[in-house]
Design an enzyme around this catalytic site. Structure first.
Site, PDB file in Angstrom:
ATOM      1  N   GLY A 143       8.849  -1.991   8.443  1.00  0.00           N
ATOM      2  CA  GLY A 143       7.741  -1.411   9.214  1.00  0.00           C
ATOM      3  C   GLY A 143       8.136  -1.047  10.623  1.00  0.00           C
ATOM      4  O   GLY A 143       8.903  -0.107  10.849  1.00  0.00           O
ATOM      5  N   GLU A 198      -1.688  -8.256  -2.248  1.00  0.00           N
ATOM      6  CA  GLU A 198      -2.543  -7.489  -3.158  1.00  0.00           C
ATOM      7  C   GLU A 198      -3.221  -8.444  -4.145  1.00  0.00           C
ATOM      8  O   GLU A 198      -2.773  -9.586  -4.317  1.00  0.00           O
ATOM      9  CB  GLU A 198      -1.664  -6.529  -3.984  1.00  0.00           C
ATOM     10  N   ASP A 209       9.226  -5.407  -4.198  1.00  0.00           N
ATOM     11  CA  ASP A 209       9.088  -4.690  -2.924  1.00  0.00           C
ATOM     12  C   ASP A 209      10.368  -4.870  -2.093  1.00  0.00           C
ATOM     13  O   ASP A 209      10.947  -3.903  -1.594  1.00  0.00           O
ATOM     14  CB  ASP A 209       7.869  -5.242  -2.167  1.00  0.00           C
ATOM     15  N   LYS A 213      13.643  -2.248  -0.694  1.00  0.00           N
ATOM     16  CA  LYS A 213      14.117  -2.187   0.695  1.00  0.00           C
ATOM     17  C   LYS A 213      15.603  -2.542   0.779  1.00  0.00           C
ATOM     18  O   LYS A 213      16.355  -1.932   1.543  1.00  0.00           O
ATOM     19  CB  LYS A 213      13.284  -3.137   1.558  1.00  0.00           C
ATOM     20  N   GLY A 310       1.866  -3.589   8.814  1.00  0.00           N
ATOM     21  CA  GLY A 310       0.656  -3.393   9.608  1.00  0.00           C
ATOM     22  C   GLY A 310       0.597  -1.955  10.078  1.00  0.00           C
ATOM     23  O   GLY A 310       1.639  -1.326  10.324  1.00  0.00           O
TER      24      GLY A 310
HETATM   25  N1  LIG Z   1       0.672  -0.785   5.293  1.00  0.00           N
HETATM   26  C1  LIG Z   1       1.820  -1.159   5.800  1.00  0.00           C
HETATM   27  O1  LIG Z   1       1.897  -2.136   6.568  1.00  0.00           O
HETATM   28  C2  LIG Z   1       3.079  -0.402   5.471  1.00  0.00           C
HETATM   29  C3  LIG Z   1       4.300  -0.801   6.064  1.00  0.00           C
HETATM   30  C4  LIG Z   1       5.457  -0.083   5.787  1.00  0.00           C
HETATM   31  C5  LIG Z   1       5.398   0.977   4.909  1.00  0.00           C
HETATM   32  N2  LIG Z   1       4.204   1.321   4.328  1.00  0.00           N
HETATM   33  C6  LIG Z   1       4.199   2.455   3.426  1.00  0.00           C
HETATM   34  O2  LIG Z   1       3.366   3.461   3.985  1.00  0.00           O
HETATM   35  C7  LIG Z   1       2.747   4.209   2.941  1.00  0.00           C
HETATM   36  C8  LIG Z   1       1.240   4.184   3.155  1.00  0.00           C
HETATM   37  O3  LIG Z   1       0.799   2.835   3.126  1.00  0.00           O
HETATM   38  P1  LIG Z   1      -0.696   2.440   3.522  1.00  0.00           P
HETATM   39  O4  LIG Z   1      -0.686   0.962   3.659  1.00  0.00           O
HETATM   40  O5  LIG Z   1      -1.166   3.282   4.628  1.00  0.00           O
HETATM   41  O6  LIG Z   1      -1.459   2.843   2.180  1.00  0.00           O
HETATM   42  P2  LIG Z   1      -3.023   3.102   2.010  1.00  0.00           P
HETATM   43  O7  LIG Z   1      -3.800   2.376   3.039  1.00  0.00           O
HETATM   44  O8  LIG Z   1      -3.331   2.870   0.572  1.00  0.00           O
HETATM   45  O9  LIG Z   1      -3.167   4.667   2.327  1.00  0.00           O
HETATM   46  C9  LIG Z   1      -2.728   5.677   1.453  1.00  0.00           C
HETATM   47  C10 LIG Z   1      -3.615   6.888   1.689  1.00  0.00           C
HETATM   48  O10 LIG Z   1      -3.107   7.973   0.914  1.00  0.00           O
HETATM   49  C11 LIG Z   1      -4.155   8.475   0.089  1.00  0.00           C
HETATM   50  N3  LIG Z   1      -3.560   8.914  -1.174  1.00  0.00           N
HETATM   51  C12 LIG Z   1      -2.819   8.155  -2.017  1.00  0.00           C
HETATM   52  N4  LIG Z   1      -2.437   8.886  -3.075  1.00  0.00           N
HETATM   53  C13 LIG Z   1      -2.942  10.114  -2.881  1.00  0.00           C
HETATM   54  C14 LIG Z   1      -2.911  11.319  -3.649  1.00  0.00           C
HETATM   55  N5  LIG Z   1      -2.251  11.380  -4.818  1.00  0.00           N
HETATM   56  N6  LIG Z   1      -3.554  12.405  -3.173  1.00  0.00           N
HETATM   57  C15 LIG Z   1      -4.205  12.344  -2.007  1.00  0.00           C
HETATM   58  N7  LIG Z   1      -4.302  11.254  -1.230  1.00  0.00           N
HETATM   59  C16 LIG Z   1      -3.653  10.136  -1.675  1.00  0.00           C
HETATM   60  C17 LIG Z   1      -5.110   7.317  -0.110  1.00  0.00           C
HETATM   61  O11 LIG Z   1      -6.406   7.796  -0.439  1.00  0.00           O
HETATM   62  P3  LIG Z   1      -7.491   6.800  -1.088  1.00  0.00           P
HETATM   63  O12 LIG Z   1      -8.144   6.121   0.069  1.00  0.00           O
HETATM   64  O13 LIG Z   1      -8.389   7.715  -1.833  1.00  0.00           O
HETATM   65  O14 LIG Z   1      -6.753   5.847  -1.986  1.00  0.00           O
HETATM   66  C18 LIG Z   1      -5.066   6.651   1.263  1.00  0.00           C
HETATM   67  O15 LIG Z   1      -5.935   7.264   2.174  1.00  0.00           O
HETATM   68  C19 LIG Z   1       3.219   3.554   1.637  1.00  0.00           C
HETATM   69  O16 LIG Z   1       4.334   4.248   1.150  1.00  0.00           O
HETATM   70  C20 LIG Z   1       3.621   2.162   2.060  1.00  0.00           C
HETATM   71  O17 LIG Z   1       4.593   1.586   1.210  1.00  0.00           O
HETATM   72  C21 LIG Z   1       3.066   0.657   4.597  1.00  0.00           C
END
Ligand SMILES: NC(=O)c1ccc[n+]([C@@H]2O[C@H](COP(=O)([O-])OP(=O)(O)OC[C@H]3O[C@@H](n4cnc5c(N)ncnc54)[C@H](OP(=O)(O)O)[C@@H]3O)[C@@H](O)[C@H]2O)c1
Length: 431
Positions: A143, A198, A209, A213, A310
């Site tokens: 992150g 989750e 996961d 990485k 985060g």
């Molecule tokens: N969260 C973290 O701390 C973190 C840290 C490092 C890396 N990441 C990476 O960052 C990325 C995003 O994570 P996040 O935590 O932000 O995920 P998230 O909260 O689930 O957000 C994903 C967003 O993308 C939308 N989405 C997903 N699939 C889609 C599709 N096929 N068409 C259109 N919209 C779509 C979702 O819409 P809906 O609301 O309708 O589902 C949601 O708004 C991931 O690859 C994750 O591995 C996250």
């Protein structure tokens, strides 16, 4: 279908126009960081998400400038004049196809998508090079901790021989709370309530996961392309409070460690709970913190640590990549070779047994270990447990994990054995 027929303001020379794919946890944080910092020359022009009106009406959307186009049509993004596509949706599909299309259309890509980069990173990087565009993914591992840019830019002049660390904050939260006496099920339930884990925690606790990485880190640090599915993972779910008590007697704690080490044409790589000496920096990370130690032939050890996940910390990594792209900072790229993967390490091991106690158990276990050539270093047995459910520990002298696994097969089948024996590698400080 575009929600609003309005198009964002026209391209201005020297300005980098940005589309955000995904307005979830990280996507909305990126929008907030961009709005708060107003970096010169950066302009967010499009936000794409399915069912986009729901996102547009959310509290998180309040920071988004009024002239940004909200759309649920990916074709509108491709047809637009955006220079950089930031992908924050996650998953392999449709993200891979869309990013291929963006790169082929001459748009640079910034993503935090570890699964996509682990499985398809090399192919996407080749596509980016072919089209003279950039692909940056500094947020995909740890992150907000700049492990990837740090290794790519700051450590590429060294010959990195091994790396180890904590790249999954959920497991670190679980195990560092268990260190203070909590049991696995309670801590996992707390992690789920706090949004760290989750509903199905398998990707975190079973190591998948972290494996993705580790695969990315191995590509950058060891210049090794590994088959992700061949990296051995071990679940943290079998670790219990008693293991922390025994670990403490050995002046160790337990962490989910991801480690990789170059050895000729092979990379030894593994993800799983391991005993970590209290003198190792890896033991000092608590809560959702991430920690990576990179060891180079010339530069020695370098430690990266900080918030591994985060919205805001991850957004910082994403925006940093965006700024690098907009300033045409060329990432260092060195040739990567396919390498065989082995989960075997020559290490001391911790074996924990839970038995219905009776005479002869220790000699049967030591006999099975001797048969494969593994030497016992110590036997630990804490007082206060009933004889009909007695946990005790055997530690070994350095040997291969695969050697011990051969001995553990017949040992697991012994009548007195109440649980599958737990076998953990012991990390040495220099590991
Ligand atoms: N969260 C973290 O701390 C973190 C840290 C490092 C890396 N990441 C990476 O960052 C990325 C995003 O994570 P996040 O935590 O932000 O995920 P998230 O909260 O689930 O957000 C994903 C967003 O993308 C939308 N989405 C997903 N699939 C889609 C599709 N096929 N068409 C259109 N919209 C779509 C979702 O819409 P809906 O609301 O309708 O589902 C949601 O708004 C991931 O690859 C994750 O591995 C996250």
């Amino acid at each position: 279908m575009a929600i609003k027929k309005k198009t964002s303001s026209k391209a201005v020379a020297g300005q980098t126009r940005v589309a955000l794919l995904g307005f979830g946890t990280v996507g909305s944080s990126v929008a907030r960081v961009l709005a708060a910092s107003r970096f010169p020359g950066i302009r967010l022009t499009h936000i794409f998400n399915r069912d986009v009106e729901r996102k547009r009406g959310s509290a998180a959307a309040k920071c988004v400038p009024a002239d940004v186009v909200w759309t649920q049509s990916i074709d509108e993004i491709f047809a637009s004049d955006v220079d950089v596509v930031i992908e924050l949706m996650g998953g392999l599909n449709p993200a891979e196809g869309w990013l291929r299309k963006a790169l082929s259309a001459g748009k640079s890509v910034v993503t935090a998508n570890k699964q996509l980069i682990a499985y398809r990173g090399s192919a996407l990087a080749a596509l980016a090079a072919k089209h003279n565009t950039q692909l940056l993914y500094g947020a995909a591992v740890a992150g907000g901790v700049p492990v990837i840019p740090g290794m790519m830019q700051g450590l590429c002049g060294d010959q990195t021989t091994r790396l180890s660390g904590i790249v999954n904050g959920t497991c670190n939260y679980i195990l560092s709370r268990m260190e203070t006496g909590a049991d696995y099920a309670t801590v996992l339930a707390d992690a789920q309530k706090l949004g760290y884990a989750e509903a199905d925690p398998s990707a975190d606790v079973d190591g998948y996961d972290a494996r993705a990485k580790l695969c990315i880190l191995s590509r950058i640090a060891l210049h090794a392309e590994l088959n992700l599915d061949e990296i051995v993972t071990q679940s943290v779910a079998q670790v219990s409070a008693i293991d922390f008590a025994y670990a403490k007697e050995m002046n160790c704690t337990i962490r989910q460690v991801s480690r990789a080490q170059l050895d000729g044409a092979t990379v030894h790589a593994r993800v799983g709970p391991m005993l970590v000496p209290m003198t190792s920096p890896i033991a000092w990370s608590h809560g959702t913190q991430n920690m990576v130690v990179v060891s180079g032939r010339f530069g020695g050890d370098v430690v990266f640590s900080g918030h591994g996940a985060g919205g805001d910390p991850t957004a910082v990594a994403v925006v940093s990549d965006l700024l690098a792209v907009s300033q045409r900072s060329i990432p260092v790229s060195l040739p990567v070779r396919k390498r065989a993967v082995s989960g075997d390490f020559l290490a001391r091991h911790y074996l924990r047994f839970v038995v219905d106690d009776r005479p002869g158990i220790v000699s049967a276990i030591s006999g099975a270990l001797a048969k494969v050539g593994a030497n016992i270093d110590s036997i630990l047995q804490r007082r206060g447990y009933p004889k009909h459910r007695l946990p005790f520990v055997v530690t070994t002298e350095p040997c291969l994990t695969s050697t011990l696994e051969k001995a553990l097969k017949p040992i697991s089948r012994m009548d007195c054995m109440l649980e599958r024996p737990l076998c953990l590698q012991v990390l040495e400080v220099e590991d």
